[in-house]
Motif scaffolding. Structure first.
Motif, PDB file in Angstrom:
ATOM      1  N   GLY A  28      -8.684  12.922   5.646  1.00 32.79           N
ATOM      2  CA  GLY A  28      -8.445  11.897   6.655  1.00 32.79           C
ATOM      3  C   GLY A  28      -9.761  11.279   7.077  1.00 32.79           C
ATOM      4  N   LEU A  29      -9.673  10.206   7.829  1.00 30.67           N
ATOM      5  CA  LEU A  29     -10.860   9.520   8.334  1.00 30.67           C
ATOM      6  C   LEU A  29     -10.872   9.619   9.846  1.00 30.67           C
ATOM      7  CD1 LEU A  29     -10.650   6.287   6.154  1.00 30.67           C
ATOM      8  CD2 LEU A  29     -11.883   8.384   5.650  1.00 30.67           C
ATOM      9  N   ASN A  30     -12.056   9.771  10.424  1.00 31.15           N
ATOM     10  CA  ASN A  30     -12.167   9.823  11.876  1.00 31.15           C
ATOM     11  C   ASN A  30     -12.193   8.434  12.490  1.00 31.15           C
ATOM     12  OD1 ASN A  30     -12.112  12.570  12.036  1.00 31.15           O
ATOM     13  ND2 ASN A  30     -14.309  12.823  12.065  1.00 31.15           N
ATOM     14  N   GLN A  31     -11.981   7.423  11.696  1.00 32.13           N
ATOM     15  CA  GLN A  31     -11.952   6.040  12.174  1.00 32.13           C
ATOM     16  C   GLN A  31     -10.536   5.499  11.997  1.00 32.13           C
ATOM     17  OE1 GLN A  31     -14.783   4.763  13.525  1.00 32.13           O
ATOM     18  NE2 GLN A  31     -15.664   6.759  13.117  1.00 32.13           N
ATOM     19  N   GLU A  32     -10.330   4.283  12.436  1.00 29.06           N
ATOM     20  CA  GLU A  32      -9.014   3.669  12.274  1.00 29.06           C
ATOM     21  C   GLU A  32      -8.872   2.974  10.928  1.00 29.06           C
ATOM     22  OE1 GLU A  32      -7.788   1.310  15.582  1.00 29.06           O
ATOM     23  OE2 GLU A  32      -8.413   2.817  17.028  1.00 29.06           O
ATOM     24  N   ASP A  33      -9.855   3.138  10.029  1.00 24.18           N
ATOM     25  CA  ASP A  33      -9.762   2.555   8.698  1.00 24.18           C
ATOM     26  C   ASP A  33      -8.596   3.192   7.953  1.00 24.18           C
ATOM     27  OD1 ASP A  33     -12.033   1.156   9.264  1.00 24.18           O
ATOM     28  OD2 ASP A  33     -13.373   2.397   8.066  1.00 24.18           O
ATOM     29  N   ALA A  34      -7.999   2.419   7.089  1.00 24.50           N
ATOM     30  CA  ALA A  34      -6.957   2.974   6.229  1.00 24.50           C
ATOM     31  C   ALA A  34      -7.632   3.774   5.123  1.00 24.50           C
ATOM     32  CB  ALA A  34      -6.128   1.845   5.630  1.00 24.50           C
ATOM     33  N   LEU A  35      -7.067   4.922   4.831  1.00 23.21           N
ATOM     34  CA  LEU A  35      -7.615   5.755   3.766  1.00 23.21           C
ATOM     35  C   LEU A  35      -7.331   5.090   2.429  1.00 23.21           C
ATOM     36  CD1 LEU A  35      -8.972   8.420   2.917  1.00 23.21           C
ATOM     37  CD2 LEU A  35      -6.682   9.358   2.685  1.00 23.21           C
ATOM     38  N   GLU A  36      -8.398   4.788   1.725  1.00 21.45           N
ATOM     39  CA  GLU A  36      -8.235   4.246   0.381  1.00 21.45           C
ATOM     40  C   GLU A  36      -8.518   5.391  -0.586  1.00 21.45           C
ATOM     41  OE1 GLU A  36     -10.719   0.805   0.207  1.00 21.45           O
ATOM     42  OE2 GLU A  36      -9.587  -0.218   1.758  1.00 21.45           O
TER      43      GLU A  36
END
Length: 160
Positions: A28-36
């Motif tokens: 997962g990412l700790n940001q609101e970016d979508a995981l690519e």
């Protein structure tokens, strides 16, 4: 009999050392970016350049198999994020669940990008060669006849 015992010993040694291990988890990412997509590499901790297995995953969950023995070093990377490093020293069964790994945003940001483009001097438009001599050496060639003499693939004769 002696040869069959040797073959049995060799077979058993390969079957014990070639045990397939499955490593699974989630990223997962700790940001609101979508995981690519992200890259997962398994290496030997003793020799960091020894590549064992790897793949690119474009979903949150991953699962990868290897026949290599422990310990293992798992590295997960995505452009713009810090790499995650996990060392696996022991296992209870053939499936190792390393849980969810959250990638942290990298502190390396690009401040400015400059893109420079130039028009092509010669291009093909509808089957015709189109030449743009503006801002080139050909713009100082003198008359139109002098310019036409320098066009590639064009033959200029005295008779026209």
């Amino acid at each position: 009999m002696r040869y069959s015992f040797i073959l049995l010993a060799i077979f058993l040694s390969f079957s014990v050392s070639a045990q397939e291990i499955t490593i699974k988890g989630a990223v997962g990412l700790n940001q609101e970016d979508a995981l690519e997509c992200y890259h997962l590499i398994i290496r030997s901790p003793e020799n960091d350049s020894a590549y064992i297995a790897g793949d690119v995953f474009c979903t949150t969950n991953f699962e990868i198999q290897t026949n290599f023995s422990l310990p293992l070093h798992v590295e997960i990377s995505r452009l713009g994020y810090q790499h995650a490093h996990i060392r696996i020293d022991h296992m209870e069964n053939n499936i190792i669940d390393i849980g969810e790994i959250n990638l942290e945003l990298s502190a390396e940001n690009i401040a400015e990008i400059t893109v420079t483009a130039k028009k092509p001097v010669i291009k093909l438009v509808n089957g015709n060669l189109q030449m743009n001599v503006q801002n080139t050496v050909l713009s100082h060639s003198g008359s139109l006849l002098d310019l036409l003499k320098r066009v590639p693939g064009l033959i200029v004769s005295k008779n026209g």
